[in-house]
Design a protein around this motif. Structure first.
Motif, PDB file in Angstrom:
ATOM      1  N   GLY A 217      56.622  20.548  81.906  1.00 31.28           N
ATOM      2  CA  GLY A 217      57.909  20.150  81.351  1.00 31.28           C
ATOM      3  C   GLY A 217      58.725  21.322  80.851  1.00 31.28           C
ATOM      4  N   LEU A 218      58.076  22.270  80.195  1.00 30.43           N
ATOM      5  CA  LEU A 218      58.784  23.463  79.724  1.00 30.43           C
ATOM      6  C   LEU A 218      59.345  24.254  80.899  1.00 30.43           C
ATOM      7  N   ASN A 219      58.553  24.342  81.958  1.00 27.53           N
ATOM      8  CA  ASN A 219      59.030  25.047  83.153  1.00 27.53           C
ATOM      9  C   ASN A 219      60.267  24.383  83.747  1.00 27.53           C
ATOM     10  N   CYS A 220      60.379  23.072  83.544  1.00 26.39           N
ATOM     11  CA  CYS A 220      61.532  22.323  84.075  1.00 26.39           C
ATOM     12  C   CYS A 220      62.681  22.237  83.083  1.00 26.39           C
ATOM     13  N   GLY A 221      62.518  22.850  81.904  1.00 27.53           N
ATOM     14  CA  GLY A 221      63.594  22.870  80.931  1.00 27.53           C
ATOM     15  C   GLY A 221      63.632  21.683  79.989  1.00 27.53           C
ATOM     16  N   TRP A 222      62.561  20.890  79.913  1.00 30.09           N
ATOM     17  CA  TRP A 222      62.539  19.764  78.985  1.00 30.09           C
ATOM     18  C   TRP A 222      62.449  20.261  77.543  1.00 30.09           C
ATOM     19  N   ARG A 225      60.304  19.473  71.614  1.00 29.64           N
ATOM     20  CA  ARG A 225      59.971  18.385  70.689  1.00 29.64           C
ATOM     21  C   ARG A 225      59.719  17.067  71.439  1.00 29.64           C
ATOM     22  N   GLU A 226      60.479  16.841  72.511  1.00 26.85           N
ATOM     23  CA  GLU A 226      60.291  15.629  73.292  1.00 26.85           C
ATOM     24  C   GLU A 226      58.943  15.668  74.013  1.00 26.85           C
ATOM     25  N   LEU A 227      58.578  16.825  74.523  1.00 28.50           N
ATOM     26  CA  LEU A 227      57.284  16.966  75.196  1.00 28.50           C
ATOM     27  C   LEU A 227      56.130  16.745  74.211  1.00 28.50           C
ATOM     28  N   ARG A 229      56.268  14.820  71.592  1.00 29.77           N
ATOM     29  CA  ARG A 229      56.249  13.388  71.284  1.00 29.77           C
ATOM     30  C   ARG A 229      55.552  12.603  72.389  1.00 29.77           C
ATOM     31  N   LEU A 230      55.869  12.935  73.629  1.00 29.00           N
ATOM     32  CA  LEU A 230      55.277  12.222  74.759  1.00 29.00           C
ATOM     33  C   LEU A 230      53.758  12.452  74.834  1.00 29.00           C
ATOM     34  N   ALA A 231      53.339  13.681  74.596  1.00 28.49           N
ATOM     35  CA  ALA A 231      51.906  13.986  74.651  1.00 28.49           C
ATOM     36  C   ALA A 231      51.155  13.283  73.529  1.00 28.49           C
ATOM     37  N   LEU A 232      51.725  13.288  72.331  1.00 33.53           N
ATOM     38  CA  LEU A 232      51.093  12.592  71.209  1.00 33.53           C
ATOM     39  C   LEU A 232      50.957  11.096  71.504  1.00 33.53           C
ATOM     40  N   GLU A 247      51.574  20.676  69.287  1.00 34.37           N
ATOM     41  CA  GLU A 247      52.742  21.489  68.957  1.00 34.37           C
ATOM     42  C   GLU A 247      52.984  22.545  70.014  1.00 34.37           C
ATOM     43  N   VAL A 248      54.265  22.807  70.257  1.00 35.31           N
ATOM     44  CA  VAL A 248      54.681  23.903  71.122  1.00 35.31           C
ATOM     45  C   VAL A 248      55.202  25.011  70.206  1.00 35.31           C
ATOM     46  N   VAL A 249      54.536  26.164  70.260  1.00 34.62           N
ATOM     47  CA  VAL A 249      54.840  27.218  69.290  1.00 34.62           C
ATOM     48  C   VAL A 249      55.079  28.554  69.978  1.00 34.62           C
TER      49      VAL A 249
END
Length: 290
Positions: A217-222, A225-227, A229-232, A247-249
């Motif tokens: 998702g990060l590679n696609c520009g998502w 925080r949304e990523l 939420r979806l993973a949790l 967390e994405v840090v």
């Protein structure tokens, strides 16, 4: 492979190795060794003349006494794995040998300022954990005095904390991080995995899939925080999994990554209970948001 149980004997032997011009690599472990540990040893063997491995279940980094008691101990299997992997010096000390003045003795490493490196993620969920980590690692480095310290990426936050400690104390040791070794289904190798029941073991594969999804998702520009939420939500939806955090840090500060911000590396990190077993894992992205 030479086996040592006291710091004095090990230090004397390694002083002779350094005097002979040998490069010393060091892999600190808590035992119950697996292929992930073997990869650390292999990395040391490939670049150093001598490889030292410590096997010591450090009581000061457990904030839960039952977790300490349940930690697996497999000394005979550990020695066999290390011998096969090319370890030259195995250090298996007692608590009294590592902490001759007692576990409550002051530690210069623990008194350093670490900021978010120790207050977030694992630091927030395991109070006192990193104080114990830097206490034991600084003591072991003082005993071994290696040229290179080899650590696993799975403990990403621990690596960041130890790097900071080494820099603040001015220790002359390089830190090499070795990529996480995974099972065929993606589960990160961990000594704790052997405590998983069959159902929990299957459930635990969801952890890596969610982290991989975040990186995609990060590679696609998502948005980060949304990523999260979806993973949790996906982890919580599984009846055998209970996530503590996703967390994405920023890999250097361990602060929440802000979408589009420049960063050397971005890390998706999580801690999840699979049944009664607590597992940690992470995936990295470099460069972020290309």
């Amino acid at each position: 492979m030479l086996i040592f149980t006291t710091a004095s004997e090990l230090s004397t032997a390694l002083a002779a190795e350094r005097s002979a011009g040998h490069r010393v690599g060091f892999v600190p472990t808590m035992g119950a060794l697996h292929a992930g540990h073997a990869s650390l040893v292999a990395s040391s063997v490939a670049s150093c003349d001598r490889t030292v491995v410590s096997v010591f279940v450090n009581p000061t980094q457990f904030n839960d006494g039952s977790d300490l008691d349940a930690y697996p101990r497999t000394p005979e299997a550990d020695a066999e794995l290390l011998r096969d992997a090319g370890c030259t010096h195995l250090y298996r000390p007692t608590i009294e040998d590592v902490y001759p003045a007692g576990t409550a003795a002051p530690s210069a490493a623990a008194d350093l300022e670490y900021g978010a490196l120790t207050t977030r993620l694992e630091g927030a969920h395991r109070p006192g954990h990193f104080e114990g980590v830097v206490q034991v690692v600084s003591r072991l480095l003082d005993i071994v005095r290696p040229h290179v310290l080899f650590l696993g990426q799975k403990d990403y936050q621990q690596v960041a904390v130890i790097r900071h400690m080494i820099g603040q104390l001015g220790l002359e040791v390089a830190v090499e991080t070795v990529e996480t070794v995974r099972e065929a289904d993606g589960l990160a190798l961990s000594s704790r995995n052997r405590r998983l029941g069959e159902a929990e073991r299957r459930a635990a594969t969801v952890i890596n899939r969610q982290l991989a999804g975040i990186v995609t998702g990060l590679n696609c520009g998502w948005p980060a925080r949304e990523l999260e939420r979806l993973a949790l939500a996906a982890l919580r939806a599984h009846p055998l999994l209970e996530p503590e955090y996703v967390e994405v840090v920023d890999g250097d500060t361990l602060l929440p990554y802000q979408d589009g911000a420049p960063a050397r590396e971005v890390v998706a990190a999580t801690a999840v209970h699979a049944g009664s077993v607590r597992l940690i894992d992470n995936r990295t992205l470099r460069p972020p948001n290309p």
